[in-house]
Motif scaffolding. Structure first.
Motif, PDB file in Angstrom:
ATOM      1  N   ASP A 123       4.299   7.310   1.847  1.00 59.65           N
ATOM      2  CA  ASP A 123       3.254   8.608   2.013  1.00 59.65           C
ATOM      3  C   ASP A 123       4.405   8.746   0.541  1.00 59.65           C
ATOM      4  O   ASP A 123       5.670   8.572   0.184  1.00 59.65           O
ATOM      5  N   ALA A 124       3.733   9.015  -0.519  1.00 55.27           N
ATOM      6  CA  ALA A 124       4.545   8.784  -2.044  1.00 55.27           C
ATOM      7  C   ALA A 124       3.659  10.000  -2.715  1.00 55.27           C
ATOM      8  O   ALA A 124       4.494  10.066  -4.044  1.00 55.27           O
ATOM      9  N   THR A 125       3.278  11.200  -2.170  1.00 51.65           N
ATOM     10  CA  THR A 125       2.596  12.336  -2.212  1.00 51.65           C
ATOM     11  C   THR A 125       3.681  13.055  -3.142  1.00 51.65           C
ATOM     12  O   THR A 125       3.771  13.494  -4.173  1.00 51.65           O
ATOM     13  N   ASP A 126       4.705  12.653  -2.668  1.00 48.54           N
ATOM     14  CA  ASP A 126       6.215  14.236  -3.409  1.00 48.54           C
ATOM     15  C   ASP A 126       6.810  13.841  -4.668  1.00 48.54           C
ATOM     16  O   ASP A 126       6.492  14.268  -5.778  1.00 48.54           O
ATOM     17  N   PRO A 127       6.804  11.994  -4.760  1.00 53.40           N
ATOM     18  CA  PRO A 127       7.912  11.423  -5.989  1.00 53.40           C
ATOM     19  C   PRO A 127       6.688  11.446  -6.914  1.00 53.40           C
ATOM     20  O   PRO A 127       6.988  11.363  -7.833  1.00 53.40           O
ATOM     21  N   ARG A 133      21.239   2.844   3.929  1.00 47.48           N
ATOM     22  CA  ARG A 133      19.703   1.724   3.696  1.00 47.48           C
ATOM     23  C   ARG A 133      17.676   2.718   3.657  1.00 47.48           C
ATOM     24  O   ARG A 133      18.460   3.971   4.110  1.00 47.48           O
ATOM     25  N   ASP A 134      16.590   2.760   3.443  1.00 50.23           N
ATOM     26  CA  ASP A 134      16.141   3.514   3.257  1.00 50.23           C
ATOM     27  C   ASP A 134      15.720   4.032   4.537  1.00 50.23           C
ATOM     28  O   ASP A 134      15.048   3.055   5.275  1.00 50.23           O
ATOM     29  N   ARG A 135      15.883   5.803   4.848  1.00 55.90           N
ATOM     30  CA  ARG A 135      15.408   5.749   6.007  1.00 55.90           C
ATOM     31  C   ARG A 135      13.895   6.647   5.883  1.00 55.90           C
ATOM     32  O   ARG A 135      13.413   7.393   6.745  1.00 55.90           O
ATOM     33  N   ASN A 136      13.165   5.907   5.301  1.00 58.14           N
ATOM     34  CA  ASN A 136      12.158   6.917   4.664  1.00 58.14           C
ATOM     35  C   ASN A 136      11.747   9.121   5.178  1.00 58.14           C
ATOM     36  O   ASN A 136      11.200   8.570   6.191  1.00 58.14           O
ATOM     37  N   MET A 137      12.831   9.418   4.595  1.00 61.00           N
ATOM     38  CA  MET A 137      13.021  10.568   4.928  1.00 61.00           C
ATOM     39  C   MET A 137      11.729  11.584   4.100  1.00 61.00           C
ATOM     40  O   MET A 137      11.601  10.933   2.724  1.00 61.00           O
ATOM     41  N   ASP A 138      11.579  12.697   4.710  1.00 60.81           N
ATOM     42  CA  ASP A 138      10.212  13.877   3.306  1.00 60.81           C
ATOM     43  C   ASP A 138      11.421  13.475   2.132  1.00 60.81           C
ATOM     44  O   ASP A 138      13.435  13.688   1.787  1.00 60.81           O
ATOM     45  N   TRP A 139      11.118  14.388   1.047  1.00 60.28           N
ATOM     46  CA  TRP A 139      11.504  14.602  -0.522  1.00 60.28           C
ATOM     47  C   TRP A 139      12.812  15.289  -0.387  1.00 60.28           C
ATOM     48  O   TRP A 139      13.666  15.145  -0.887  1.00 60.28           O
ATOM     49  N   SER A 186      -0.358  13.752   8.048  1.00 60.70           N
ATOM     50  CA  SER A 186      -0.543  13.544   7.005  1.00 60.70           C
ATOM     51  C   SER A 186       0.735  13.079   6.239  1.00 60.70           C
ATOM     52  O   SER A 186       1.103  12.567   5.120  1.00 60.70           O
ATOM     53  N   PHE A 187       1.837  12.584   7.353  1.00 56.36           N
ATOM     54  CA  PHE A 187       3.237  12.062   6.830  1.00 56.36           C
ATOM     55  C   PHE A 187       3.006  10.973   8.327  1.00 56.36           C
ATOM     56  O   PHE A 187       3.315  11.824   9.606  1.00 56.36           O
ATOM     57  N   GLU A 188       4.347  10.252   8.023  1.00 57.44           N
ATOM     58  CA  GLU A 188       5.242   9.398   9.316  1.00 57.44           C
ATOM     59  C   GLU A 188       5.720  10.491   9.577  1.00 57.44           C
ATOM     60  O   GLU A 188       6.474  11.884   9.217  1.00 57.44           O
ATOM     61  N   PRO A 189       6.330  10.130  10.732  1.00 58.87           N
ATOM     62  CA  PRO A 189       7.281  10.523  11.842  1.00 58.87           C
ATOM     63  C   PRO A 189       8.521  11.031  12.101  1.00 58.87           C
ATOM     64  O   PRO A 189       9.554  11.870  12.386  1.00 58.87           O
ATOM     65  N   THR A 190       9.223  10.887  10.331  1.00 59.30           N
ATOM     66  CA  THR A 190      10.770  10.564  10.269  1.00 59.30           C
ATOM     67  C   THR A 190      10.882  11.647   9.251  1.00 59.30           C
ATOM     68  O   THR A 190      11.649  12.167   9.331  1.00 59.30           O
ATOM     69  N   LYS A 191       9.323  12.483   8.399  1.00 68.12           N
ATOM     70  CA  LYS A 191       9.246  13.597   7.634  1.00 68.12           C
ATOM     71  C   LYS A 191       9.098  15.322   8.674  1.00 68.12           C
ATOM     72  O   LYS A 191       8.374  15.182  10.042  1.00 68.12           O
ATOM     73  N   ASN A 192       9.968  16.135   7.824  1.00 70.18           N
ATOM     74  CA  ASN A 192       9.608  17.066   8.656  1.00 70.18           C
ATOM     75  C   ASN A 192       8.475  18.364   7.854  1.00 70.18           C
ATOM     76  O   ASN A 192       8.811  18.131   6.692  1.00 70.18           O
ATOM     77  N   LYS A 193       7.311  18.139   9.149  1.00 70.35           N
ATOM     78  CA  LYS A 193       5.506  18.976   7.695  1.00 70.35           C
ATOM     79  C   LYS A 193       6.346  19.512   7.302  1.00 70.35           C
ATOM     80  O   LYS A 193       5.409  20.510   6.418  1.00 70.35           O
ATOM     81  N   GLU A 194       7.400  21.268   8.004  1.00 67.37           N
ATOM     82  CA  GLU A 194       7.280  22.036   8.075  1.00 67.37           C
ATOM     83  C   GLU A 194       7.913  22.395   6.277  1.00 67.37           C
ATOM     84  O   GLU A 194       7.159  23.399   5.551  1.00 67.37           O
ATOM     85  N   TRP A 198       1.009  -1.408   0.153  1.00 64.94           N
ATOM     86  CA  TRP A 198       0.084   0.090   0.040  1.00 64.94           C
ATOM     87  C   TRP A 198       0.659   1.281  -0.095  1.00 64.94           C
ATOM     88  O   TRP A 198       2.151   1.709   0.654  1.00 64.94           O
ATOM     89  N   LEU A 199       0.309   2.607   0.190  1.00 66.64           N
ATOM     90  CA  LEU A 199       1.182   3.287  -0.368  1.00 66.64           C
ATOM     91  C   LEU A 199       0.129   5.099  -0.810  1.00 66.64           C
ATOM     92  O   LEU A 199      -1.617   4.662  -0.584  1.00 66.64           O
ATOM     93  N   VAL A 200       0.523   6.096   0.117  1.00 64.31           N
ATOM     94  CA  VAL A 200      -0.084   7.281   0.459  1.00 64.31           C
ATOM     95  C   VAL A 200       0.073   8.362   0.088  1.00 64.31           C
ATOM     96  O   VAL A 200       1.121   8.542  -0.592  1.00 64.31           O
ATOM     97  N   ILE A 201      -0.881   8.656  -0.834  1.00 60.25           N
ATOM     98  CA  ILE A 201      -0.812   9.648  -1.835  1.00 60.25           C
ATOM     99  C   ILE A 201      -1.735  10.935  -1.483  1.00 60.25           C
ATOM    100  O   ILE A 201      -3.030  10.607  -1.766  1.00 60.25           O
ATOM    101  N   ASP A 202      -1.637  11.998  -0.965  1.00 59.00           N
ATOM    102  CA  ASP A 202      -2.974  12.922   0.063  1.00 59.00           C
ATOM    103  C   ASP A 202      -3.436  12.878   0.745  1.00 59.00           C
ATOM    104  O   ASP A 202      -4.871  12.802   0.178  1.00 59.00           O
ATOM    105  N   ARG A 203      -3.004  11.300   1.214  1.00 58.44           N
ATOM    106  CA  ARG A 203      -3.763  11.210   2.513  1.00 58.44           C
ATOM    107  C   ARG A 203      -4.720   9.746   2.032  1.00 58.44           C
ATOM    108  O   ARG A 203      -4.976   9.630   2.743  1.00 58.44           O
ATOM    109  N   LYS A 204      -5.059   9.784   0.806  1.00 61.43           N
ATOM    110  CA  LYS A 204      -5.283   8.720   0.103  1.00 61.43           C
ATOM    111  C   LYS A 204      -4.915   7.568   0.223  1.00 61.43           C
ATOM    112  O   LYS A 204      -3.833   7.414  -0.434  1.00 61.43           O
ATOM    113  N   VAL A 205      -5.098   5.986   1.001  1.00 63.49           N
ATOM    114  CA  VAL A 205      -4.404   5.063   1.124  1.00 63.49           C
ATOM    115  C   VAL A 205      -4.895   4.248  -0.487  1.00 63.49           C
ATOM    116  O   VAL A 205      -5.993   4.071  -1.093  1.00 63.49           O
TER     117      VAL A 205
END
Length: 435
Positions: free
Chosen positions: A57-61, A340-346, A90-98, A26-33
């Motif tokens: 979350d794959a919104t930005d890619p 390895r992938d740390r699931n950071m923001d775009w 809207s994003f995982e905790p590993t990502k910087n919302k601002e 599964w993945l998330v784009i604009d809060r939709k799963v």
């Protein structure tokens, strides 16, 4: 809820994150799963690139890679299974919302400024200069004969053609020239297939993965030479040493890089692998385009050089082009953070893995504007003649959030490849010898 009404399903990030394996994706784009467990095999950009975002979350890619988002969203409706619960961020905790919010504002600004629109004359002139160099290479042998000096001059001109056609196919492959995918794909086939003799599908398969997760081990194919040939990045090298793994004498890798890196990648590996790829995956259209390159090469050079001469010329050209290609493509990434992938923001994932080389007329031409690698990675469909216009905006965003924006001279960037290999080789050795 009444049983007759379709129930809206809500999910938490934990539930989404669990669906990242081989069974369910599964993945998330604009809060939709979205459930891509089946669809990933049919994904036009390739199965792996979309799967690299499974459980995330794959919104930005999604925004970065697609030029006709309206059309793509129609196909996505059938994959929609629900959305994030209202209390979920809207994003995982590993990502910087601002940072994410501000980058999305920057992207909207860039679109309003018209920086995603290509100047077709720029790309036409670029194609013409490649074709003129191609003709000049043939004329060199036709006018001056086939002795050593004209032969070598012809080889240098042809490697320039190959390198520059490599940068131009990159533009079409990223859909950055025309506003419709169809025209980009057609010209991509022509440039990579007919002018270079390689399959478009192979480039797409490899390159989009690199953009989706740059320098992420196991997801970016550009760092697949770890650990068989090189120990890359500080973290992975130490890990390799601690596990007592030694496939090569990595403490000498900054030396043997000069043997198995620049000289060997194209003539000894890519040249054979592209045919295996096209045949194994039944990419017959790509194969047909590729064959037109080899037929044209044979028909134009056979009367001047004979079969042995053509083979000699071809491998000299691939040898020279390989040096050009490896130094330019590795200078932006190998010295940077590899993990390895740390699931950071775009923005963070691209900036950690990417650096620039200073702008100059030569650097822009020599690297196909990939000296602006940071801007290219943040906006992969942006036409390259606009990178320098967005660069100041990207720099100020990085400064605001304390993200390092690296830009260096061309020769320093080349040297940093060797220095970083020496450093990671030493880190491996220290960890390997340490009891």
């Amino acid at each position: 809820l009444g049983s007759s009404a379709p129930t809206q399903r809500y999910f938490t990030w934990d539930e989404v994150a669990q669906r990242s394996g081989h069974e369910e994706r599964w993945l998330v784009i604009d809060r939709k799963v979205y459930n891509i467990s089946e669809f990933h095999r049919r994904h036009p950009g390739g199965s792996r690139v979309i799967s690299h975002y499974a459980g995330q979350d794959a919104t930005d890619p999604f925004m970065a890679f697609h030029i006709n988002k309206g059309l793509v969203r129609k196909y996505m409706n059938s994959l929609l299974i629900g959305e994030l619960s209202p209390e979920q961020p809207s994003f995982e905790p590993t990502k910087n919302k601002e940072l994410i919010d501000e980058f999305r504002e920057l992207r909207a600004t860039v679109e309003r400024m018209g920086l995603m629109k290509a100047n077709h004359v720029f790309f036409l002139l670029h194609l013409l200069h490649i074709l003129l160099l191609d003709v000049a290479a043939w004329l060199t042998l036709w006018v001056f004969g086939t002795s050593l000096v004209p032969f070598l001059l012809c080889a240098v001109l042809l490697s320039t053609v190959q390198a520059q056609a490599g940068w131009l196919q990159h533009d079409f492959g990223h859909l950055s020239v025309f506003s419709t995918s169809t025209w980009n794909h057609l010209l991509h086939h022509f440039v990579i297939g007919h002018l270079k003799g390689a399959p478009a599908s192979w480039w797409n398969h490899m390159h989009f993965q690199h953009h989706a997760k740059p320098n992420c081990f196991g997801k970016d194919p550009d760092i697949n030479m770890h650990p068989l040939f090189f120990a890359l990045g500080k973290i992975l090298s130490v890990e390799l040493g601690k596990r007592k793994k030694k496939y090569m004498p990595y403490n000498h890798q900054h030396k043997y890089f000069f043997l198995i890196g620049p000289p060997a990648l194209l003539p000894l590996y890519f040249q054979w692998y592209i045919f295996y790829f096209a045949i194994h995956r039944k990419k017959w259209v790509d194969l047909a385009w590729m064959i037109t390159f080899y037929v044209r090469l044979f028909l134009t050079y056979q009367p001047l050089l004979g079969l042995k001469g053509i083979l000699g010329l071809f491998f000299v050209v691939r040898f020279l082009e390989s040096h050009w290609f490896v130094w330019v493509t590795q200078m932006n990434h190998i010295p940077m953070h590899i993990d390895r992938d740390r699931n950071m923001d775009w923005v963070s994932i691209q900036l950690h893995a990417t650096c620039n080389v200073h702008k100059s007329a030569f650097n822009d031409w020599f690297s196909g504007h990939l000296n602006f690698q940071i801007e290219h990675h943040l906006f992969p469909t942006m036409p390259r003649h606009n990178y320098h216009k967005v660069a100041p905006l990207v720099q100020s965003l990085c400064a605001k959030y304390g993200i390092e924006y690296q830009s260096k001279p061309l020769l320093s960037a080349f040297a940093d490849i060797v220095y970083s290999l020496k450093e990671s080789g030493q880190l491996w050795l220290d960890a390997y010898l340490h009891q």
